[in-house]
Design an enzyme around this catalytic site. Sequence first.
Site, PDB file in Angstrom:
ATOM      1  N   CYS A  91       0.805  -1.226   0.000  1.00  0.00           N
ATOM      2  CA  CYS A  91       0.000   0.000   0.000  1.00  0.00           C
ATOM      3  C   CYS A  91       0.838   1.276   0.000  1.00  0.00           C
ATOM      4  O   CYS A  91       0.599   2.185  -0.783  1.00  0.00           O
ATOM      5  CB  CYS A  91      -1.003  -0.013   1.152  1.00  0.00           C
ATOM      6  N   HIS A 144      -2.641   0.772   6.958  1.00  0.00           N
ATOM      7  CA  HIS A 144      -2.982   0.721   5.535  1.00  0.00           C
ATOM      8  C   HIS A 144      -3.237   2.142   5.036  1.00  0.00           C
ATOM      9  O   HIS A 144      -3.799   2.970   5.758  1.00  0.00           O
ATOM     10  CB  HIS A 144      -4.224  -0.147   5.311  1.00  0.00           C
ATOM     11  N   HIS A 156      -5.800   1.413  -4.172  1.00  0.00           N
ATOM     12  CA  HIS A 156      -4.862   0.906  -3.165  1.00  0.00           C
ATOM     13  C   HIS A 156      -4.389  -0.497  -3.533  1.00  0.00           C
ATOM     14  O   HIS A 156      -4.918  -1.139  -4.428  1.00  0.00           O
ATOM     15  CB  HIS A 156      -5.501   0.917  -1.775  1.00  0.00           C
TER      16      HIS A 156
END
Length: 188
Positions: A91, A144, A156
């Site tokens: 990510c 994240h 993402h």
Amino acid sequence: MQCLDSERLPRKGQSPGSLGLNKFLMSFCLGGALLLGICTQASATFRIHTIPAAAPAAAPKPANEVIDRALGALGTPYRWGGTSLRHGFDCSGLVQYAFKTQDDLELPRTSRALSRVDAPSVKRSDLQPGDLLFFRIRSRSVDHVAIYIGEGRFVHAPRRGTKVRIDRLNNSYWQRHFQLAKRVVPEA
């Protein structure tokens, strides 16, 4: 059955079945011409009129560059620690890659460090394309990060076994794990 002329008398040199075939062919041609005329008329008559939706505020040029670069990575496999199209992304690696075009911006490498960057926090209702979204999935703090692309969507690299993709912020999973958003895109 015999072929008859207008006075209902048989015609010379005409077989009994040819009159029926001639009528059939004539009817077929006239029907085709009629159908063709209807179709050409229909295409001119039945048109779909669309009303454009109100255009959202245009993203600043730097945000467009970031989003275009991130969207160019769609379908790239997730790879922990990955930072390239060739080897894959995690990510924060995707964020690093997308923001490479921004000369005036040095971003940390991990999602946790990115969430601590000295940049303005943004309310969910005020999100703009290019804003960073932070989520808490498996730990007590942010783990994240994603890039907001507008209209409630973000791009993402979710997790192992997946690819870079677009998800919706109003999805119950992402709503539950959302922590904060930051605006790091330099003003145009």
